[in-house]
Write a protein that holds these residues in place. Sequence first.
Motif, short mmCIF file in Angstrom:
data_model
loop_
_atom_site.label_atom_id
_atom_site.label_comp_id
_atom_site.label_asym_id
_atom_site.label_seq_id
_atom_site.Cartn_x
_atom_site.Cartn_y
_atom_site.Cartn_z
N VAL A 8 -19.40 -16.97 18.97
CA VAL A 8 -19.82 -18.33 18.66
C VAL A 8 -18.81 -19.31 19.22
O VAL A 8 -17.60 -19.07 19.16
N GLY B 237 -24.50 -19.28 19.84
CA GLY B 237 -23.99 -18.06 19.24
C GLY B 237 -24.85 -16.86 19.62
O GLY B 237 -26.06 -17.01 19.87
N CYS C 5 -19.36 -24.44 14.35
CA CYS C 5 -19.20 -23.00 14.60
C CYS C 5 -19.53 -22.19 13.35
O CYS C 5 -20.17 -21.13 13.43
#
Length: 302
Positions: free
Chosen positions: A143, A176, A64
């Motif tokens: 995200v 994302g 992430c």
Amino acid sequence: MQFDTLYHVNAAGCYTESFYTSVANQMLYSKPSKALIRCDISLDAPYVFVELTELAGFDRQTRCLLILSHIIENIELKKLCCSFRVNKVQFILPHASNGEPLIDDDTLSELLTDAMPEQTPAFEQVSDWQLEATDLDTLVVAVDSCNDFEYVSEQAKHHTVQVVNGPSGVINGEGGYALLVHRQGCLKATTFDESMPTQLQSANIQVSDSFIFAGMQSYEWQKQWFSYTQKHYKNDDELIEFAELNTVLGYQGVANQSAAFALAGSYLHNPLMADTEHVFVVFNQPNEQLFKISRSESECHI
């Protein structure tokens, strides 16, 4: 509500054209896991997932953070803030199993400071986001990575997860997205209230319209959707064919709503869809919701 899609990254790449092409042509990026999950009392099987190849081997937090850093770098935040008013950055990010944010606020502050050291914009972090409730002049960055064993195992307790040779279920992925909510946005999102049948009626849907589905797939949902739309069919109509975001690129957790809006923008920006006035986006989690995404009348400069 008007908005622009600024940037995205997922298994299909980073380009608007590739996003549309991948989903419209039902390309598949999924593969089976090496680990087995418990599907029911009698079955353990590999689950099906989609990943960004460059992130293979990293844990969820690192994945992430790398996706987020990539987005911040590529939207050119300083240039964006010079061209448009950005009152706030809203991060839509997942929480860990202990309830704590997967990426802490100090890390987010560092990312923004590195991108724009002269005047770092205010920001907040949430894991539950609604486009229609977002303040104007807000940069939204979403995200998530949902394909690790711990996440999928927990998800399997509540939803049918797609496993090898198993029934239709959720395929997990990662990605994302960056959107700018403002009055000059090229895209317009219209929402509808009440139950899904009422929403469909209020939106005056036609079975020939373009539909994007970005929810939890299951046989139960397929039957439910047909019951909702049955009265909209005429004798010679073919069944509505969804553009399946999650089947192609995987369910992306808290970023899934942003992914669907970015995909809708990709559809409407594609030259092949020039005669298409709008695209409907359908969710069934956490609530059943219909969005009508259309081109706005604003001049587009992004």
